[in-house]
Design a protein around this motif. Structure first.
Motif, PDB file in Angstrom:
ATOM      1  N   PHE A 217       0.861  -1.172   0.000  1.00  0.00           N
ATOM      2  CA  PHE A 217       0.000   0.000   0.000  1.00  0.00           C
ATOM      3  C   PHE A 217       0.897   1.220   0.000  1.00  0.00           C
ATOM      4  O   PHE A 217       1.773   1.357   0.845  1.00  0.00           O
ATOM      5  N   TRP A 218       0.717   2.080  -0.985  1.00  0.00           N
ATOM      6  CA  TRP A 218       1.622   3.209  -1.124  1.00  0.00           C
ATOM      7  C   TRP A 218       0.860   4.507  -1.305  1.00  0.00           C
ATOM      8  O   TRP A 218      -0.305   4.530  -1.703  1.00  0.00           O
ATOM      9  N   ASP A 219       1.541   5.590  -0.982  1.00  0.00           N
ATOM     10  CA  ASP A 219       1.040   6.924  -1.288  1.00  0.00           C
ATOM     11  C   ASP A 219       2.083   7.614  -2.158  1.00  0.00           C
ATOM     12  O   ASP A 219       3.065   7.000  -2.580  1.00  0.00           O
ATOM     13  N   SER A 220       1.876   8.889  -2.430  1.00  0.00           N
ATOM     14  CA  SER A 220       2.785   9.588  -3.346  1.00  0.00           C
ATOM     15  C   SER A 220       4.213   9.651  -2.829  1.00  0.00           C
ATOM     16  O   SER A 220       5.159   9.727  -3.607  1.00  0.00           O
ATOM     17  N   ALA A 221       4.388   9.577  -1.499  1.00  0.00           N
ATOM     18  CA  ALA A 221       5.727   9.701  -0.923  1.00  0.00           C
ATOM     19  C   ALA A 221       6.599   8.489  -1.220  1.00  0.00           C
ATOM     20  O   ALA A 221       7.815   8.595  -1.327  1.00  0.00           O
ATOM     21  N   ILE A 222       5.979   7.321  -1.366  1.00  0.00           N
ATOM     22  CA  ILE A 222       6.771   6.106  -1.574  1.00  0.00           C
ATOM     23  C   ILE A 222       6.339   5.329  -2.813  1.00  0.00           C
ATOM     24  O   ILE A 222       6.816   4.222  -3.048  1.00  0.00           O
ATOM     25  N   GLU A 223       5.447   5.901  -3.606  1.00  0.00           N
ATOM     26  CA  GLU A 223       4.854   5.165  -4.726  1.00  0.00           C
ATOM     27  C   GLU A 223       5.898   4.654  -5.711  1.00  0.00           C
ATOM     28  O   GLU A 223       5.863   3.486  -6.117  1.00  0.00           O
ATOM     29  N   ASP A 246      -6.125  -0.655  -3.107  1.00  0.00           N
ATOM     30  CA  ASP A 246      -7.426  -0.740  -2.436  1.00  0.00           C
ATOM     31  C   ASP A 246      -7.651  -2.096  -1.769  1.00  0.00           C
ATOM     32  O   ASP A 246      -8.357  -2.190  -0.757  1.00  0.00           O
ATOM     33  N   ALA A 247      -7.086  -3.154  -2.331  1.00  0.00           N
ATOM     34  CA  ALA A 247      -7.292  -4.497  -1.776  1.00  0.00           C
ATOM     35  C   ALA A 247      -6.465  -4.743  -0.514  1.00  0.00           C
ATOM     36  O   ALA A 247      -6.717  -5.716   0.212  1.00  0.00           O
ATOM     37  N   ALA A 248      -5.515  -3.870  -0.244  1.00  0.00           N
ATOM     38  CA  ALA A 248      -4.601  -4.084   0.885  1.00  0.00           C
ATOM     39  C   ALA A 248      -5.161  -3.489   2.165  1.00  0.00           C
ATOM     40  O   ALA A 248      -4.603  -2.576   2.770  1.00  0.00           O
ATOM     41  N   THR A 249      -6.307  -3.998   2.604  1.00  0.00           N
ATOM     42  CA  THR A 249      -6.870  -3.590   3.888  1.00  0.00           C
ATOM     43  C   THR A 249      -6.430  -4.587   4.959  1.00  0.00           C
ATOM     44  O   THR A 249      -6.198  -5.763   4.658  1.00  0.00           O
ATOM     45  N   PRO A 250      -6.314  -4.160   6.207  1.00  0.00           N
ATOM     46  CA  PRO A 250      -5.921  -5.101   7.259  1.00  0.00           C
ATOM     47  C   PRO A 250      -6.853  -6.306   7.351  1.00  0.00           C
ATOM     48  O   PRO A 250      -6.407  -7.443   7.522  1.00  0.00           O
ATOM     49  N   GLU A 251      -8.181  -6.059   7.231  1.00  0.00           N
ATOM     50  CA  GLU A 251      -9.135  -7.159   7.348  1.00  0.00           C
ATOM     51  C   GLU A 251      -8.962  -8.176   6.229  1.00  0.00           C
ATOM     52  O   GLU A 251      -8.971  -9.394   6.464  1.00  0.00           O
ATOM     53  N   VAL A 253      -6.291  -8.782   4.421  1.00  0.00           N
ATOM     54  CA  VAL A 253      -5.019  -9.487   4.591  1.00  0.00           C
ATOM     55  C   VAL A 253      -5.132 -10.524   5.696  1.00  0.00           C
ATOM     56  O   VAL A 253      -4.695 -11.677   5.542  1.00  0.00           O
ATOM     57  N   GLU A 254      -5.722 -10.149   6.821  1.00  0.00           N
ATOM     58  CA  GLU A 254      -5.868 -11.101   7.928  1.00  0.00           C
ATOM     59  C   GLU A 254      -6.709 -12.299   7.510  1.00  0.00           C
ATOM     60  O   GLU A 254      -6.346 -13.455   7.778  1.00  0.00           O
ATOM     61  N   GLN A 255      -7.848 -12.057   6.866  1.00  0.00           N
ATOM     62  CA  GLN A 255      -8.729 -13.151   6.450  1.00  0.00           C
ATOM     63  C   GLN A 255      -8.028 -14.084   5.467  1.00  0.00           C
ATOM     64  O   GLN A 255      -8.142 -15.307   5.559  1.00  0.00           O
ATOM     65  N   ALA A 256      -7.298 -13.492   4.534  1.00  0.00           N
ATOM     66  CA  ALA A 256      -6.597 -14.302   3.542  1.00  0.00           C
ATOM     67  C   ALA A 256      -5.500 -15.138   4.185  1.00  0.00           C
ATOM     68  O   ALA A 256      -5.301 -16.305   3.821  1.00  0.00           O
ATOM     69  N   LEU A 257      -4.785 -14.544   5.144  1.00  0.00           N
ATOM     70  CA  LEU A 257      -3.721 -15.289   5.807  1.00  0.00           C
ATOM     71  C   LEU A 257      -4.280 -16.454   6.601  1.00  0.00           C
ATOM     72  O   LEU A 257      -3.741 -17.564   6.563  1.00  0.00           O
ATOM     73  N   ALA A 293     -10.284   0.245   5.701  1.00  0.00           N
ATOM     74  CA  ALA A 293     -11.415  -0.486   5.132  1.00  0.00           C
ATOM     75  C   ALA A 293     -12.684   0.358   5.122  1.00  0.00           C
ATOM     76  O   ALA A 293     -13.579   0.132   4.312  1.00  0.00           O
ATOM     77  N   ARG A 294     -12.758   1.340   6.008  1.00  0.00           N
ATOM     78  CA  ARG A 294     -13.973   2.160   6.117  1.00  0.00           C
ATOM     79  C   ARG A 294     -13.600   3.539   6.644  1.00  0.00           C
ATOM     80  O   ARG A 294     -12.515   3.717   7.204  1.00  0.00           O
ATOM     81  N   PRO A 295     -14.464   4.522   6.473  1.00  0.00           N
ATOM     82  CA  PRO A 295     -14.179   5.872   6.979  1.00  0.00           C
ATOM     83  C   PRO A 295     -13.907   5.842   8.486  1.00  0.00           C
ATOM     84  O   PRO A 295     -14.613   5.169   9.246  1.00  0.00           O
ATOM     85  N   GLY A 296     -12.898   6.575   8.879  1.00  0.00           N
ATOM     86  CA  GLY A 296     -12.537   6.617  10.297  1.00  0.00           C
ATOM     87  C   GLY A 296     -11.587   5.524  10.731  1.00  0.00           C
ATOM     88  O   GLY A 296     -11.035   5.580  11.834  1.00  0.00           O
ATOM     89  N   ASP A 297     -11.394   4.527   9.886  1.00  0.00           N
ATOM     90  CA  ASP A 297     -10.459   3.439  10.199  1.00  0.00           C
ATOM     91  C   ASP A 297      -9.030   3.904   9.895  1.00  0.00           C
ATOM     92  O   ASP A 297      -8.771   4.550   8.881  1.00  0.00           O
ATOM     93  N   GLU A 298      -8.081   3.547  10.749  1.00  0.00           N
ATOM     94  CA  GLU A 298      -6.688   3.964  10.538  1.00  0.00           C
ATOM     95  C   GLU A 298      -5.952   3.061   9.553  1.00  0.00           C
ATOM     96  O   GLU A 298      -4.886   3.428   9.055  1.00  0.00           O
ATOM     97  N   GLY A 299      -6.472   1.869   9.302  1.00  0.00           N
ATOM     98  CA  GLY A 299      -5.821   0.962   8.354  1.00  0.00           C
ATOM     99  C   GLY A 299      -4.543   0.345   8.893  1.00  0.00           C
ATOM    100  O   GLY A 299      -3.599   0.126   8.130  1.00  0.00           O
ATOM    101  N   LEU A 300      -4.501   0.039  10.178  1.00  0.00           N
ATOM    102  CA  LEU A 300      -3.275  -0.459  10.801  1.00  0.00           C
ATOM    103  C   LEU A 300      -3.281  -1.985  10.897  1.00  0.00           C
ATOM    104  O   LEU A 300      -4.245  -2.585  11.397  1.00  0.00           O
ATOM    105  N   LEU A 301      -2.237  -2.598  10.413  1.00  0.00           N
ATOM    106  CA  LEU A 301      -2.005  -4.024  10.614  1.00  0.00           C
ATOM    107  C   LEU A 301      -0.943  -4.136  11.696  1.00  0.00           C
ATOM    108  O   LEU A 301       0.240  -3.916  11.456  1.00  0.00           O
ATOM    109  N   ARG A 302      -1.383  -4.427  12.911  1.00  0.00           N
ATOM    110  CA  ARG A 302      -0.507  -4.398  14.069  1.00  0.00           C
ATOM    111  C   ARG A 302       0.248  -5.715  14.236  1.00  0.00           C
ATOM    112  O   ARG A 302      -0.214  -6.776  13.800  1.00  0.00           O
TER     113      ARG A 302
END
Length: 367
Positions: A217-223, A246-251, A253-257, A293-302
């Motif tokens: 998952f990348w943004d402009s800084a590391i794309e 877009d597919a790289a959400t924590p949920e 990834v966890e489900q797939a693993l 994955a949703r608004p307000g979510d930080e998207g963190l895979l801890r």
């Protein structure tokens, strides 16, 4: 264990590091018995480790506070095969590797890497080569493979890329062109990782499995760096599963693993390319930043999430993320990081590749 010292006179300054090597040797059998991990033979695990190539403990003493007192030199403890019990240790003083020099190298390297200053990066690597690796490598016999066990702020330096002179013409080259350099926190962890690698099934002749699990998952800084690296890496594996953008959400990834590891626990290479943050106060809160994955979510895979779900058999974890291997600046010997978390998850090896590594790559390839 036979001990030699390359210094003359009083060698009391080197006592702690010699004892560190001796303690590794004495304690490993009990440690292996307690964890159920067996070494590759019935010999002492330290002797088994050096049978595959020498080890080098590197230690520096902290600089004198407020300028009072001497700025003491650091030293290396080389451990290699030899002696009646299969282990020979040599203490090598490194007079230019003082506490203040190590701190200065670390500060200059961090600044140069983050600014993309190749000229300053080359200057720091040259100083590290002159003070540290040029004295060590000849004493180690210029081996084709060397495992480094640095302590303190030395663990924050790219010792493997130090600029060294080996040939008579005095030409400098990056150390990685001369030898395969690996790092280990302790001999115990090194031996355990080697045992894991040897026990994995379905590994191809080149030492890696055919299976690849990639998350990016990348943004402009590391794309620019991450996108190309991720796509290029995935193409080398027959069995690959990727989660990008877009597919790289924590949920997801966890489900797939969980699903993948329960259905097919074959060994894999796990590659995560994203922003990351290490929390030295609460290590299990260290995380990779993925797509929310949703608004307000930080998207963190801890790290705590990965420890909870498990990753099965991991031959190699490639962490292409900032801070993935950063030890604490205040206590670098307490090496709690995302990399150590993957070792705890059962990885047989970890490659750390952050933004500063891209600067390092350009410097190495130019020398």
């Amino acid at each position: 264990m036979r001990i030699r010292s390359s210094t003359t006179g009083d060698s009391s300054l080197f006592r702690d590091q010699v004892l560190r090597a001796q303690d590794d040797q004495r304690a490993l059998r009990a440690e292996f018995a307690a964890t159920g991990v067996q070494g590759p033979s019935s010999r002492d695990p330290l002797a088994d480790a050096v049978a595959q190539g020498p080890l080098c403990y590197l230690s520096h003493l902290p600089p004198a506070e407020d300028g009072y007192g001497p700025d003491l030199a650091g030293f290396a403890v080389l451990v290699r095969a030899g002696g009646s019990d299969g282990v020979e240790t040599e203490v090598l003083p490194l007079p230019r590797m003082t506490g203040s020099a190590v701190v200065a190298w670390r500060e200059r390297w961090d600044a140069a890497a983050h600014a993309g200053d190749r000229e300053e990066a080359q200057a720091v690597l040259k100083e590290i080569g002159t003070a540290v690796m040029e004295p060590v490598m000849p004493c180690a016999g210029w081996p084709g493979r060397l495992v480094l066990l640095p302590d303190g702020q030395l663990s924050r330096l790219p010792l493997h890329a130090a600029s060294v002179r080996r040939r008579a013409d005095g030409e400098r080259r990056s150390l990685v062109h001369e030898a395969v350099i690996s790092y280990a926190p302790t001999v115990g962890i090194l031996s355990e990782c080697r045992a894991r690698a040897a026990s994995l099934s379905s590994v191809t002749s080149h030492g890696l499995p055919d299976r690849y699990i990639g998350v990016a998952f990348w943004d402009s800084a590391i794309e620019e760096g991450v996108q190309g690296e991720f796509k290029a890496a995935a193409q080398h594996f027959v069995d690959r599963q990727t989660f990008a953008e877009d597919a790289a959400t924590p949920e997801a990834v966890e489900q797939a693993l969980v699903r993948t590891m329960s259905e097919d626990p074959a060994p894999a290479v796990v590659h995560i390319a994203s922003h990351a943050r290490v929390n030295h106060e609460e290590p299990l809160s260290s995380h990779f930043r993925l797509n929310p994955a949703r608004p307000g979510d930080e998207g963190l895979l801890r790290l705590s999430d990965l420890l909870r779900i498990g990753l099965g058999e991991i031959r190699l974890a490639v962490l292409s993320a900032c801070e993935s291997g950063s030890p604490s600046a205040d206590n670098a010997n307490e090496f709690m990081s995302l990399a150590s978390g993957f070792l705890r998850l059962g990885a047989a090896g970890v490659v750390m590749w952050g933004p500063e590594s891209r600067v390092l790559f350009r410097v190495v390839m130019s020398t």
